[in-house]
Design a protein around this motif. Sequence first.
Motif, PDB file in Angstrom:
ATOM      1  N   ASP A   1      -3.025  -4.839   3.222  1.00 22.77           N
ATOM      2  CA  ASP A   1      -1.855  -5.746   2.918  1.00 22.77           C
ATOM      3  C   ASP A   1      -2.221  -7.193   2.910  1.00 22.77           C
ATOM      4  O   ASP A   1      -1.336  -8.111   2.739  1.00 22.77           O
ATOM      5  CB  ASP A   1      -0.923  -5.527   3.902  1.00 22.77           C
TER       6      ASP A   1
ATOM      7  N   SER B   1      -6.084   1.081   0.797  1.00 25.06           N
ATOM      8  CA  SER B   1      -4.930  -0.073   0.607  1.00 25.06           C
ATOM      9  C   SER B   1      -5.071  -0.803   1.801  1.00 25.06           C
ATOM     10  O   SER B   1      -5.067  -0.373   2.936  1.00 25.06           O
ATOM     11  CB  SER B   1      -3.803   0.670   0.182  1.00 25.06           C
TER      12      SER B   1
ATOM     13  N   GLU C   1      -2.501  -5.654  -1.898  1.00 28.86           N
ATOM     14  CA  GLU C   1      -1.405  -5.959  -2.147  1.00 28.86           C
ATOM     15  C   GLU C   1      -0.465  -6.145  -0.729  1.00 28.86           C
ATOM     16  O   GLU C   1      -0.277  -5.422  -0.073  1.00 28.86           O
ATOM     17  CB  GLU C   1      -0.681  -4.873  -2.969  1.00 28.86           C
TER      18      GLU C   1
ATOM     19  N   THR D   1      -6.213  -6.219  -6.901  1.00 26.43           N
ATOM     20  CA  THR D   1      -5.540  -7.168  -6.170  1.00 26.43           C
ATOM     21  C   THR D   1      -4.568  -8.005  -6.598  1.00 26.43           C
ATOM     22  O   THR D   1      -4.596  -8.406  -7.558  1.00 26.43           O
ATOM     23  CB  THR D   1      -6.694  -7.809  -5.289  1.00 26.43           C
TER      24      THR D   1
ATOM     25  N   ARG E   1       2.727  -1.514  -2.774  1.00 28.34           N
ATOM     26  CA  ARG E   1       1.542  -0.932  -2.296  1.00 28.34           C
ATOM     27  C   ARG E   1       1.465   0.346  -2.325  1.00 28.34           C
ATOM     28  O   ARG E   1       0.834   1.137  -2.952  1.00 28.34           O
ATOM     29  CB  ARG E   1       0.725  -1.657  -0.960  1.00 28.34           C
TER      30      ARG E   1
ATOM     31  N   ASN F   1       4.855  -4.279   0.654  1.00 25.09           N
ATOM     32  CA  ASN F   1       4.657  -2.601   1.101  1.00 25.09           C
ATOM     33  C   ASN F   1       5.085  -1.817   0.299  1.00 25.09           C
ATOM     34  O   ASN F   1       4.438  -0.669  -0.148  1.00 25.09           O
ATOM     35  CB  ASN F   1       5.230  -2.633   2.445  1.00 25.09           C
TER      36      ASN F   1
ATOM     37  N   LEU G   1      -7.422  -1.488  -2.987  1.00 25.21           N
ATOM     38  CA  LEU G   1      -6.289  -2.207  -3.375  1.00 25.21           C
ATOM     39  C   LEU G   1      -5.806  -3.214  -2.202  1.00 25.21           C
ATOM     40  O   LEU G   1      -5.644  -2.751  -1.211  1.00 25.21           O
ATOM     41  CB  LEU G   1      -4.946  -1.218  -3.796  1.00 25.21           C
TER      42      LEU G   1
END
Length: 119
Positions: A32, A30, A8, A51, A14, A11, A6
């Motif tokens: 950022d 995950s 993203e 994404t 996510r 925050n 992932l």
Amino acid sequence: MTKILLAEDDNDMRKFLVRALQNAGYEVASFDNGRSAYHRLREEPFELLLTDIVMPEMDGIELARRATELDPDIKVMFITGFAAVALNPESNAPKDARVLSKPFHLKELVTQVKQLLAA
């Protein structure tokens, strides 16, 4: 267990997505931003790349393009508030990528992920 990568940059979003996917039985890594997600993709295989499109350092479309170069079998799903961006043919986004437009319900996300992985 199915592994999802992932990317993203928001925050809260996510954390929200990670929790929903883990509750549905997926293993989730995950990040950022696209660049760090890409580095992880080079270390181990994932079944699905989930994404955001608009992110700093490397956007989701570039990340998806590089991901499918590394692993042509990886499934791609974009999460975006700008669906038209993803569907633009000049973007060179992977042909089979799905687009999930924000806002969406977590149930919808999990359903879409299941369908894409089963395809």
